[in-house]
Write a protein that holds these residues in place. Structure first.
Motif, PDB file in Angstrom:
ATOM      1  N   SER A  67       0.864  -1.172   0.000  1.00 50.28           N
ATOM      2  CA  SER A  67       0.000   0.000   0.000  1.00 50.28           C
ATOM      3  C   SER A  67       0.902   1.224   0.000  1.00 50.28           C
ATOM      4  N   TRP A  68       0.875   2.011  -1.086  1.00 47.47           N
ATOM      5  CA  TRP A  68       1.722   3.195  -1.244  1.00 47.47           C
ATOM      6  C   TRP A  68       0.900   4.422  -0.884  1.00 47.47           C
ATOM      7  N   GLN A  69       1.402   5.231   0.038  1.00 52.53           N
ATOM      8  CA  GLN A  69       0.677   6.413   0.483  1.00 52.53           C
ATOM      9  C   GLN A  69       1.616   7.612   0.534  1.00 52.53           C
ATOM     10  N   SER A  70       1.053   8.768   0.212  1.00 56.22           N
ATOM     11  CA  SER A  70       1.814  10.008   0.363  1.00 56.22           C
ATOM     12  C   SER A  70       0.963  10.968   1.195  1.00 56.22           C
ATOM     13  N   ARG A  71       1.660  11.877   1.873  1.00 54.61           N
ATOM     14  CA  ARG A  71       0.947  12.815   2.745  1.00 54.61           C
ATOM     15  C   ARG A  71       0.590  14.074   1.964  1.00 54.61           C
ATOM     16  N   SER A  72      -0.660  14.460   2.096  1.00 51.50           N
ATOM     17  CA  SER A  72      -1.122  15.714   1.517  1.00 51.50           C
ATOM     18  C   SER A  72      -1.622  16.599   2.661  1.00 51.50           C
ATOM     19  N   ARG A  73      -2.160  17.731   2.338  1.00 48.27           N
ATOM     20  CA  ARG A  73      -2.688  18.635   3.382  1.00 48.27           C
ATOM     21  C   ARG A  73      -3.821  17.980   4.167  1.00 48.27           C
ATOM     22  N   ASN A  74      -4.537  17.072   3.518  1.00 46.47           N
ATOM     23  CA  ASN A  74      -5.696  16.433   4.140  1.00 46.47           C
ATOM     24  C   ASN A  74      -5.363  15.097   4.790  1.00 46.47           C
ATOM     25  N   GLY A  75      -4.088  14.766   4.888  1.00 45.34           N
ATOM     26  CA  GLY A  75      -3.698  13.493   5.500  1.00 45.34           C
ATOM     27  C   GLY A  75      -3.100  12.539   4.474  1.00 45.34           C
ATOM     28  N   TRP A  76      -3.059  11.265   4.818  1.00 42.15           N
ATOM     29  CA  TRP A  76      -2.472  10.257   3.929  1.00 42.15           C
ATOM     30  C   TRP A  76      -3.453   9.862   2.847  1.00 42.15           C
ATOM     31  N   ARG A  77      -2.940   9.705   1.625  1.00 40.23           N
ATOM     32  CA  ARG A  77      -3.783   9.264   0.504  1.00 40.23           C
ATOM     33  C   ARG A  77      -3.029   8.207  -0.302  1.00 40.23           C
ATOM     34  N   GLN A  78      -3.791   7.291  -0.880  1.00 43.52           N
ATOM     35  CA  GLN A  78      -3.197   6.261  -1.750  1.00 43.52           C
ATOM     36  C   GLN A  78      -2.583   6.927  -2.968  1.00 43.52           C
ATOM     37  N   THR A  79      -1.488   6.377  -3.460  1.00 49.65           N
ATOM     38  CA  THR A  79      -0.848   6.944  -4.635  1.00 49.65           C
ATOM     39  C   THR A  79      -0.378   5.832  -5.568  1.00 49.65           C
ATOM     40  N   GLU A  80      -0.312   6.149  -6.833  1.00 49.16           N
ATOM     41  CA  GLU A  80       0.186   5.213  -7.836  1.00 49.16           C
ATOM     42  C   GLU A  80       1.598   5.567  -8.278  1.00 49.16           C
ATOM     43  N   ALA A  81       2.132   6.676  -7.768  1.00 48.32           N
ATOM     44  CA  ALA A  81       3.486   7.107  -8.129  1.00 48.32           C
ATOM     45  C   ALA A  81       4.026   8.037  -7.060  1.00 48.32           C
ATOM     46  N   LEU A  82       5.324   7.964  -6.855  1.00 49.13           N
ATOM     47  CA  LEU A  82       6.024   8.903  -5.976  1.00 49.13           C
ATOM     48  C   LEU A  82       7.037   9.652  -6.822  1.00 49.13           C
ATOM     49  N   ASN A  83       7.243  10.904  -6.503  1.00 43.86           N
ATOM     50  CA  ASN A  83       8.283  11.675  -7.181  1.00 43.86           C
ATOM     51  C   ASN A  83       9.433  11.870  -6.203  1.00 43.86           C
ATOM     52  N   MET A  84      10.525  11.202  -6.472  1.00 44.61           N
ATOM     53  CA  MET A  84      11.700  11.338  -5.629  1.00 44.61           C
ATOM     54  C   MET A  84      12.422  12.609  -6.038  1.00 44.61           C
ATOM     55  N   ALA A  85      12.641  13.489  -5.076  1.00 40.48           N
ATOM     56  CA  ALA A  85      13.311  14.746  -5.353  1.00 40.48           C
ATOM     57  C   ALA A  85      14.595  14.823  -4.531  1.00 40.48           C
ATOM     58  N   GLY A  86      15.581  15.496  -5.081  1.00 39.47           N
ATOM     59  CA  GLY A  86      16.846  15.645  -4.395  1.00 39.47           C
ATOM     60  C   GLY A  86      16.904  16.847  -3.479  1.00 39.47           C
ATOM     61  N   ARG A  87      16.047  17.819  -3.717  1.00 38.79           N
ATOM     62  CA  ARG A  87      16.087  19.066  -2.933  1.00 38.79           C
ATOM     63  C   ARG A  87      15.153  18.969  -1.734  1.00 38.79           C
ATOM     64  N   PRO A  88      15.568  19.469  -0.580  1.00 35.55           N
ATOM     65  CA  PRO A  88      14.789  19.319   0.653  1.00 35.55           C
ATOM     66  C   PRO A  88      13.365  19.849   0.606  1.00 35.55           C
ATOM     67  N   LEU A  89      13.128  21.028   0.069  1.00 33.12           N
ATOM     68  CA  LEU A  89      11.787  21.603   0.117  1.00 33.12           C
ATOM     69  C   LEU A  89      10.828  20.989  -0.890  1.00 33.12           C
ATOM     70  N   SER A  90      11.334  20.189  -1.808  1.00 33.43           N
ATOM     71  CA  SER A  90      10.455  19.576  -2.800  1.00 33.43           C
ATOM     72  C   SER A  90      10.247  18.087  -2.546  1.00 33.43           C
ATOM     73  N   ARG A  91      10.751  17.579  -1.429  1.00 35.21           N
ATOM     74  CA  ARG A  91      10.594  16.154  -1.124  1.00 35.21           C
ATOM     75  C   ARG A  91       9.175  15.840  -0.692  1.00 35.21           C
ATOM     76  N   GLU A  92       8.762  14.633  -1.029  1.00 34.81           N
ATOM     77  CA  GLU A  92       7.431  14.148  -0.705  1.00 34.81           C
ATOM     78  C   GLU A  92       7.527  13.224   0.510  1.00 34.81           C
ATOM     79  N   GLU A  93       6.633  13.388   1.473  1.00 36.29           N
ATOM     80  CA  GLU A  93       6.592  12.458   2.598  1.00 36.29           C
ATOM     81  C   GLU A  93       5.712  11.287   2.191  1.00 36.29           C
ATOM     82  N   ALA A  94       6.221  10.088   2.367  1.00 41.60           N
ATOM     83  CA  ALA A  94       5.479   8.921   1.921  1.00 41.60           C
ATOM     84  C   ALA A  94       5.763   7.742   2.838  1.00 41.60           C
ATOM     85  N   ARG A  95       4.896   6.749   2.736  1.00 37.19           N
ATOM     86  CA  ARG A  95       5.109   5.487   3.438  1.00 37.19           C
ATOM     87  C   ARG A  95       4.569   4.365   2.564  1.00 37.19           C
TER      88      ARG A  95
END
Length: 150
Positions: free
Chosen positions: A94-122
């Motif tokens: 189960s892939w989830q990323s955090r948005s303003r409204n909490g955790w949501r299911q996702t079909e893709a993650l965007n891995m970013a190298g810069r700190p402010l553009s990183r996505e929190e995920a589990r």
């Protein structure tokens, strides 16, 4: 008349040394023949996922562009680092990323190298009754494999 040493048989020390070597070899072979448990297979899959995500993160830093991680029905793929992984049979994720409204299911993650553009995920992965969570920390950029307390 000369006194000769006994030339037949083994000394106690030689027999003990042979038994130690034999028991070490038997233990090594037995550990290799044991089938991997669900926990072992899940640990291997979680560590492999964390390593692949770190590679994607490094590529994003090198290229100065996000690297997408695409979730498939049977695993995931990261085109930028030529990775296409299939989960072991029976593994569910189960892939989830955090948005303003909490955790949501996702079909893709965007891995970013810069700190402010990183996505929190589990990513929660399950095999039989065993679970592991691979976490991506948005602030530090670190990727962790969590084992629940048992």
């Amino acid at each position: 008349m000369t006194v000769s040493r006994r030339t037949r048989g083994f000394s106690l020390f030689e027999m003990l040394a042979a038994l130690v070597v034999l028991s070490l070899a038997t233990g090594f072979v037995a550990s290799r023949l044991r089938p991997a448990s669900a926990s072992d297979r899940l640990d291997q899959a979680a560590v492999q996922l964390a390593d692949d995500l770190r590679r994607a993160q490094l590529e994003a830093r090198r290229a100065a562009a996000p690297v997408p991680v695409i979730v498939t029905e049977t695993g995931y793929r990261i085109e930028a680092v030529s990775v296409h992984r299939e989960w072991p049979t029976g593994l569910d994720s189960s892939w989830q990323s955090r948005s303003r409204n909490g955790w949501r299911q996702t079909e893709a993650l965007n891995m970013a190298g810069r700190p402010l553009s990183r996505e929190e995920a589990r990513i929660l992965i399950r095999l039989e009754m065993v679970e592991r969570v691979v976490r991506l920390d948005a602030i530090s950029g670190q990727i962790h494999v969590d084992r629940p307390m048992q």
